[in-house]
Design a protein around this motif. Sequence first.
Motif, PDB file in Angstrom:
ATOM      1  N   SER A  31      -0.485   6.368  12.893  1.00  0.00           N
ATOM      2  CA  SER A  31      -1.880   6.675  13.245  1.00  0.00           C
ATOM      3  C   SER A  31      -2.812   5.803  12.408  1.00  0.00           C
ATOM      4  N   PRO A  32      -3.418   4.772  13.042  1.00  0.00           N
ATOM      5  CA  PRO A  32      -4.292   3.867  12.276  1.00  0.00           C
ATOM      6  C   PRO A  32      -5.523   4.567  11.695  1.00  0.00           C
ATOM      7  N   SER A  33      -6.100   5.513  12.394  1.00  0.00           N
ATOM      8  CA  SER A  33      -7.288   6.194  11.869  1.00  0.00           C
ATOM      9  C   SER A  33      -6.935   7.088  10.671  1.00  0.00           C
ATOM     10  N   LEU A  34      -5.792   7.735  10.716  1.00  0.00           N
ATOM     11  CA  LEU A  34      -5.328   8.543   9.589  1.00  0.00           C
ATOM     12  C   LEU A  34      -5.030   7.652   8.395  1.00  0.00           C
ATOM     13  N   LEU A  35      -4.441   6.470   8.651  1.00  0.00           N
ATOM     14  CA  LEU A  35      -4.155   5.513   7.579  1.00  0.00           C
ATOM     15  C   LEU A  35      -5.464   5.032   6.929  1.00  0.00           C
ATOM     16  N   ARG A  36      -6.465   4.756   7.799  1.00  0.00           N
ATOM     17  CA  ARG A  36      -7.757   4.302   7.267  1.00  0.00           C
ATOM     18  C   ARG A  36      -8.382   5.408   6.409  1.00  0.00           C
ATOM     19  N   TRP A  37      -8.352   6.640   6.882  1.00  0.00           N
ATOM     20  CA  TRP A  37      -8.908   7.760   6.119  1.00  0.00           C
ATOM     21  C   TRP A  37      -8.186   7.918   4.777  1.00  0.00           C
ATOM     22  N   ALA A  38      -6.865   7.805   4.766  1.00  0.00           N
ATOM     23  CA  ALA A  38      -6.077   7.944   3.538  1.00  0.00           C
ATOM     24  C   ALA A  38      -6.407   6.817   2.566  1.00  0.00           C
TER      25      ALA A  38
END
Length: 139
Positions: A31-38
């Motif tokens: 999940s790219p958006s979850l990775l960005r948030w992390a």
Amino acid sequence: MDDIIKRAPKDITKAPLQTLIDTSTDKMLSSPSLLRWANVSNLKATAHAYASVNKIKDIEETISEKKLLIKETKSSLTSTWKQHEIELKNLESALSILNEYIDKSGTESMQSHIQEETREDDKTPSKDQDTQSKKDQSL
């Protein structure tokens, strides 16, 4: 642009300590958006830790400066105290010498005063002697 209210930057040193999020898991990679948030969360946590370390260094530096100032003040006070003790001892010795002189000169003065009074008593005739001498003169 004038219509936009500018926010003051947050003080990241006041935020609670955060743990880093593991971004190497399959869930994060899928999940790219979850990775960005992390990643953003990890950057915030790292910035907070870095700011805290700098703040601690500043505090330690201030503490060492204050310790040095305290040490200098103590040595200054100690030397001033010793100077005052020396001055006090000198004044005490001068006072004792002065008291001895006063005692000595006071006794000498009293003795000379007593001697003067006894001389005057010897020189001045008593009343009885005065009346007797007048009777003798009248005869």
